[in-house]
Design an enzyme around this catalytic site. Sequence first.
Site, short mmCIF file in Angstrom:
data_model
loop_
_atom_site.label_atom_id
_atom_site.label_comp_id
_atom_site.label_asym_id
_atom_site.label_seq_id
_atom_site.Cartn_x
_atom_site.Cartn_y
_atom_site.Cartn_z
N GLY A 258 49.62 -23.63 115.50
CA GLY A 258 49.54 -23.12 114.11
C GLY A 258 50.95 -23.23 113.57
N CYS B 69 49.87 -24.74 121.99
CA CYS B 69 51.10 -24.46 121.21
C CYS B 69 50.96 -22.97 120.68
CB CYS B 69 51.26 -25.48 119.99
SG CYS B 69 52.69 -25.76 118.95
N TYR B 70 50.80 -22.63 119.34
CA TYR B 70 50.90 -21.58 118.83
C TYR B 70 49.90 -20.92 119.59
CZ TYR B 70 50.64 -17.50 115.69
OH TYR B 70 50.40 -16.32 115.38
N HIS C 94 50.79 -30.79 122.34
CA HIS C 94 49.53 -30.95 121.72
C HIS C 94 48.70 -32.09 122.39
CE1 HIS C 94 50.15 -28.38 118.10
NE2 HIS C 94 51.34 -28.88 118.30
N GLU D 286 45.76 -32.81 122.07
CA GLU D 286 44.76 -33.45 120.92
C GLU D 286 45.34 -34.55 120.16
OE1 GLU D 286 46.35 -30.87 120.51
OE2 GLU D 286 46.80 -30.36 118.36
N SER E 298 23.76 -42.94 97.37
CA SER E 298 24.91 -43.38 96.41
C SER E 298 25.49 -44.64 96.84
CB SER E 298 26.28 -42.38 96.67
OG SER E 298 26.66 -42.40 98.11
N GLY E 299 25.00 -45.26 97.73
CA GLY E 299 25.46 -46.55 98.34
C GLY E 299 26.61 -46.19 99.50
N GLY E 300 27.00 -44.77 99.67
CA GLY E 300 28.13 -44.42 100.55
C GLY E 300 27.33 -44.36 101.84
N VAL E 301 28.21 -44.17 103.00
CA VAL E 301 27.68 -44.03 104.49
C VAL E 301 27.02 -42.54 104.53
CG1 VAL E 301 30.17 -43.45 105.17
CG2 VAL E 301 28.35 -43.83 106.93
N ASP E 302 27.58 -41.31 103.88
CA ASP E 302 27.09 -39.99 104.15
C ASP E 302 25.52 -39.91 103.81
OD1 ASP E 302 29.55 -39.70 104.99
OD2 ASP E 302 29.97 -38.42 103.28
N SER E 303 25.35 -40.36 102.52
CA SER E 303 23.86 -40.19 102.10
C SER E 303 23.06 -41.46 102.79
CB SER E 303 23.70 -40.53 100.44
OG SER E 303 24.30 -41.77 100.06
N ALA E 304 23.50 -42.50 103.13
CA ALA E 304 22.57 -43.46 103.63
C ALA E 304 22.14 -42.69 105.12
CB ALA E 304 23.30 -44.65 104.01
N LYS F 23 33.02 -37.15 110.42
CA LYS F 23 32.70 -38.55 109.85
C LYS F 23 32.51 -39.40 110.91
CE LYS F 23 32.85 -40.95 105.96
NZ LYS F 23 32.38 -40.45 104.59
#
Length: 518
Positions: free
Chosen positions: A57, A84-85, A171, A173, A225-231, A374
């Site tokens: 943080g 870290c924090y 870190h 990550e 929509s043609g995008g990946v999420d809705s597909a 994503k």
Amino acid sequence: MSQSSDTVLVVDFGAQYAQLIARRVREAHVFSEIVQSSISAEAIAKRNPSAIIFSGGPKSVYEEGAPSIDQGIYDLGIPLLGICYGAQLMARDLGGTVEATGRGEYGRTTIDVQQSARLIEGWPGSSTVWMSHGDSITQAPPGAVAIASTPEAPVAIYADDEHRRYGVQFHPEVAHTERGQDLLVTFLREIAELPPRWTHTSIIESEVAKIQAQIGTEQVLCALSGGVDSAVAAALVHKAVGDQLTCVFVDTGLMRSNEADQVEETFRRQFNIELIHVKAADRFFDALEGVTDPERKRKIIGELFIRIFEEVARDLGAGTKGSGPRFLVQGTLYPDVIESGSGHAANIKSHHNVGGLPEDLDFELCEPLRDLFKDEVRAVGEELGLPESLVWRQPFPGPGLAVRIVGEVTRERAEILRNADFVVVDEIRKAGLYRDLWQSFAVLPAVRTVGVMGDGRTYAYPIVIRAVTSDDAMTADWARLPYDLLETIANRLINEVDGVNRVALDITSKPPGTIEWE
Ligand code: XMP
């Protein structure tokens, strides 16, 4: 949720440090969820996590208003890793010492291991870690042993094997930390004894089961929509409930080249999904006639989209009791639902999305991607058999090409931009850069310039090449595309795209620029 005992809770101490940690845990095939630091120990106990990670943080533990944690968390007997924090907070809470030594460390540094321990089994004597701290832990809490240090951090790792509590000043990550992912995996597997159960196949199985439980025998509608999420959302719902799903694709005339065809090909032919393809370009161009203000364009497109979607839904019987679709699929992702530790749900996408909900139709939402990042959505999409070119498609704004056509949106100008965009993307793909760039596209400004081609003078549009790198679209840098590539793109734009006689490159980062031109 069903995986709860296989879950890691990541406590967010601010500035969205937690998201990357949560993603790394998932890459280790363990389910993770982010919670705010104000969560009570009782609420944590109820969720029955197998491990807890405290994130970093931006504050000092001694600063006024610095986030703290319910002390009861230390009595739950759940394995804890502080980063870290989070490491400093745990050290201080448990009786160690954290000091403002005035000698912080930022960036790469070398860590020296003084004592071997389960958490860092197999580590070499020294390795590279990524640091970002002002205060330092100068004494590990009672019961814990300091096992590694860096030039400016006397206690860079502390370990209390008996209580399974660990703190790391660096870190893990971050990719620059050489052994970072190893450390997380060791914590998860060896210390918290978490098996690698969160896999793409298990995600699909559990989401399919959830969708089936929610939808039952009802009808469900999805706007593609043609995008990946809705597909991916549509493909998952189809796997779960088959032809109870109807997809609607509204072709606004403002899509990229081949986009409408690919949606049709993928969903209707490959997946055999009931697809209603609304060819509405004329309605959009009519509504946009004479409009130049960017926000008005967005509003007109958004509202017309909803109206058309509503018409389709009503035709299918939605809104009529006992018939028609009751559920609406939304491609909401996990980052959209995380509230950041700072209290505001910082996500640019939600207020950008075109579509929204037809308000008076009263759908119930089905959000099969709500738990996913994503990269997981893409992996699930590939696993479900969606084409690579769809799964890895760069983000595209809801209002489509309209926000890349400065000034009035006409059929002619949309056609010029679509053809130009095709050339830009085609060359970027051929150069192998498409996946590395957050977005790469063409913009059509509202000016024409003089040129000379053959013996004649031309008076035509310039095309601006816009290519950016970014992690989340909140900030972005302009991409340093190779000169040869720029030259090829410029030549092709001028030779192949009617109406174009000049090419420019946008070298503005965000901020101060935005990614789109409008
Ligand atoms: P800007 O241009 O604000 O864009 O830097 C940030 C990200 O959001 C996308 N964007 C939109 N997406 N509707 C959307 O669905 C919109 O009106 C819209 N405007 C911008 C943009 O493509 C970038 O990824």
